[in-house]
Design a protein around this motif. Structure first.
Motif: not given
Length: 258
Positions: A15, A23, A25, A48-49, A51, A81, A86, A89
């Motif tokens: 992360l 988010v 991905l 963004f976050r 992942v 997720m 989440i 995303a």
């Protein structure tokens, strides 16, 4: 760097970026791990976050009994997720990661906002091609596959100009578990999403490598023509375009998602 457990299997997840940001991905290609995104993450993590995870059978994620299927790989990311809380995303997947992205867009479209599908295909026959690679891995391990893979991923001029990058890519390929490689080869061999993707209603960006010998421009154009809200960007690159054109790839994705 957490380990996420999904239905009894462990997946390695990393992360980056603000916890409360939208988010993004990231889903990696065959024979790679989440480090393939190292050039882009510092840029994207400002917005963004981010992942990213190692596919089943790759990196530090579970190596389970083969063969794998696209259904299995898709349910893996749904489980990740869910474990991370989440709901929705953005998606960016390259090659195999793009194939998993298409599965998500047809089977769990409510979980994906915008999607980037890079250097990918909805179908990659013939089956004999993948059976041959599975057998090569059985006989010679990843050592027998590393140079053909590098040559397929990158044009000769780039390979000569970026020896340190090529060493990093070789290390990543050689680190891939043989069983995981074989399992994902079977998932690609058995995949045909050419009809199902016609139902995708999400916003999608196709990134196509103009010199991609693996998932050719025609493969990308077929996907774009099948999805109503698809846009296309062509990069001057071969198969792993985010490594060959790191800045252009990062900005293309950021501009689209923003």
């Amino acid at each position: 760097m957490p380990i996420i457990r999904v239905n009894g299997d462990d997946f390695f997840v990393q992360l980056d970026g603000p916890a409360k940001a939208p988010v993004l991905l990231l889903s990696n290609s065959l024979s790679s791990d989440l480090s393939m995104w190292d050039d882009q993450v510092p840029v994207w993590a400002e917005h963004f976050r981010v992942v990213r995870y190692d596919q089943r059978g790759h990196g530090d994620s579970v190596v389970s009994a083969q063969p794998y299927s696209m259904d299995q790989l898709g349910h893996d990311i749904i489980g990740i997720m869910d474990a991370l809380g989440i709901e929705t995303a953005h998606w960016c997947g390259l090659s195999l990661g793009g194939m998993v992205g298409m599965w998500m867009l047809t089977h769990a479209p409510e979980r994906i906002d915008k999607a980037v599908l890079a250097n990918t295909a909805a179908y990659m026959g013939p089956a004999e091609l993948w059976n041959g690679r599975i057998e090569t891995a059985r006989r010679g391990g990843m050592g027998a596959l590393v140079e053909p893979t590098i040559e397929r991923w990158f044009p000769e001029q780039f390979r000569k100009a970026a020896p340190a990058t090529m060493d990093r890519m070789r290390t990543m390929i050689l680190r891939t578990p043989v069983e995981g490689y074989q399992g994902c080869c079977a998932a690609i061999r058995d995949m045909d999403q050419r009809v199902s993707i016609r139902n995708i209603a999400n916003s999608v960006l196709l990134i196509i490598g103009s010199r991609d010998p693996a998932t050719t421009p025609a493969d990308g154009e077929l996907i774009a023509a099948s999805i109503r809200q698809a846009k296309t960007v062509v990069l001057d690159a071969a198969h792993i375009s985010n490594i060959e054109q790191p800045a252009a790839f990062a900005s293309t994705v950021l501009d689209y998602l923003s």
